[in-house]
Design an enzyme around this catalytic site. Sequence first.
Site, short mmCIF file in Angstrom:
data_model
loop_
_atom_site.label_atom_id
_atom_site.label_comp_id
_atom_site.label_asym_id
_atom_site.label_seq_id
_atom_site.Cartn_x
_atom_site.Cartn_y
_atom_site.Cartn_z
N VAL A 1 0.80 -1.23 0.00
CA VAL A 1 0.00 0.00 0.00
C VAL A 1 0.83 1.27 0.00
O VAL A 1 0.29 2.36 -0.22
CB VAL A 1 -0.97 0.05 1.20
N TYR A 2 2.12 1.20 0.25
CA TYR A 2 2.92 2.42 0.31
C TYR A 2 2.96 3.09 -1.06
O TYR A 2 3.43 2.51 -2.04
CB TYR A 2 4.35 2.12 0.77
N SER A 3 2.43 4.29 -1.09
CA SER A 3 2.36 5.07 -2.34
C SER A 3 1.75 4.24 -3.47
O SER A 3 2.22 4.26 -4.62
CB SER A 3 3.74 5.59 -2.74
N ALA A 4 0.68 3.52 -3.11
CA ALA A 4 -0.10 2.75 -4.09
C ALA A 4 0.77 1.81 -4.92
O ALA A 4 0.58 1.67 -6.14
CB ALA A 4 -0.88 3.69 -5.00
N LYS B 1 4.46 -6.30 2.81
CA LYS B 1 3.29 -6.56 3.64
C LYS B 1 2.02 -6.65 2.80
O LYS B 1 1.97 -6.13 1.68
CB LYS B 1 3.11 -5.46 4.69
#
Length: 324
Positions: free
Chosen positions: A60-63, A88
């Site tokens: 999910v980090y920066s899509a 993750k």
Amino acid sequence: MKYVKLGSTGLDVSPISLGCMTYGEPTRGGQPWSLPEDVSRVRIKQALDAGINFFDTANVYSAGSSEEIVGRALRDFADRDDVVVATKVHGTMRPGRPNGGGLSRKAILAEIDASLSRLGMDYVDLYQIHRLDRSVPMEEILQTLDDLVRSGKVRYLGASSMYAWEFSKALHLQRANGWARFVTMQNHYNLLNREEEREMLPLCADEGIGVIPWSPLARGVLTRDWGQTTNRWTGDERARTLYGQNAGDKEIVDAVASVAADRGVPRAQVALAWVAQQPTVSAPIIGATKPEHLDDAIASLDLELTPAELVRLESPYTPHAVAM
């Protein structure tokens, strides 16, 4: 760099993990404070040159762009067998669509393939559930994770913030069914939030779980004067909800400043040294937007706090609400 075993595994990791939430396209995923690829690559190369081999990111980090940037940098700058890559699964990757996130079997199997594609890798060393999905039977989650290990797409499994009784239940189910077990716990632990000392850390010590705390510097609050803000702080609503709400917090921040002044070192070194000296901790996860952030993290490994300094840092602490 002196490497350590990750928990009770045979895996050698640097005693600092580079957290890669900072590295991602600012226009993707609602993290405008993240660093674009050209700057991110410089920090990743700096970490590798310093001997750091442990890199932590998430889908999910920066899509997803964090995984893309980290994957390209590691392919260009390192041998795959020399680095330990953690990512993750849990967060929503397809908003508003069914099975667009969470920990169902369908979601996990889709997301590992998507992460591997973005990373440009055949496997990840440590695959972590970013949080526990309480809408899915725990057995479904754990059996699916075991399948990933058996498939060769994942080497080790990790968990993140949850209640200790939930983690204990997961470990019991894994042992009882012969499934691959969680070997790490990535949890919230720093001088401003020590609630994990009550149950989670003793559980990890008993089970041989490696602890890799997130936010060891309390989103930077421990590194600056009380009330001082940064661009990251202003744009990070999560940070503002986590810190600064308890009466003793300012006193702790002031104690860090005092110990650092007496030692003649930056405050970050003191706060990180405290986390690293905790017996259950394998490797704090640090973010680095500037060269000195990595320099301070590495220097903290050689800073041994005295018993008197530990008392100064720890005595102001008061109970906090659970923050995961």
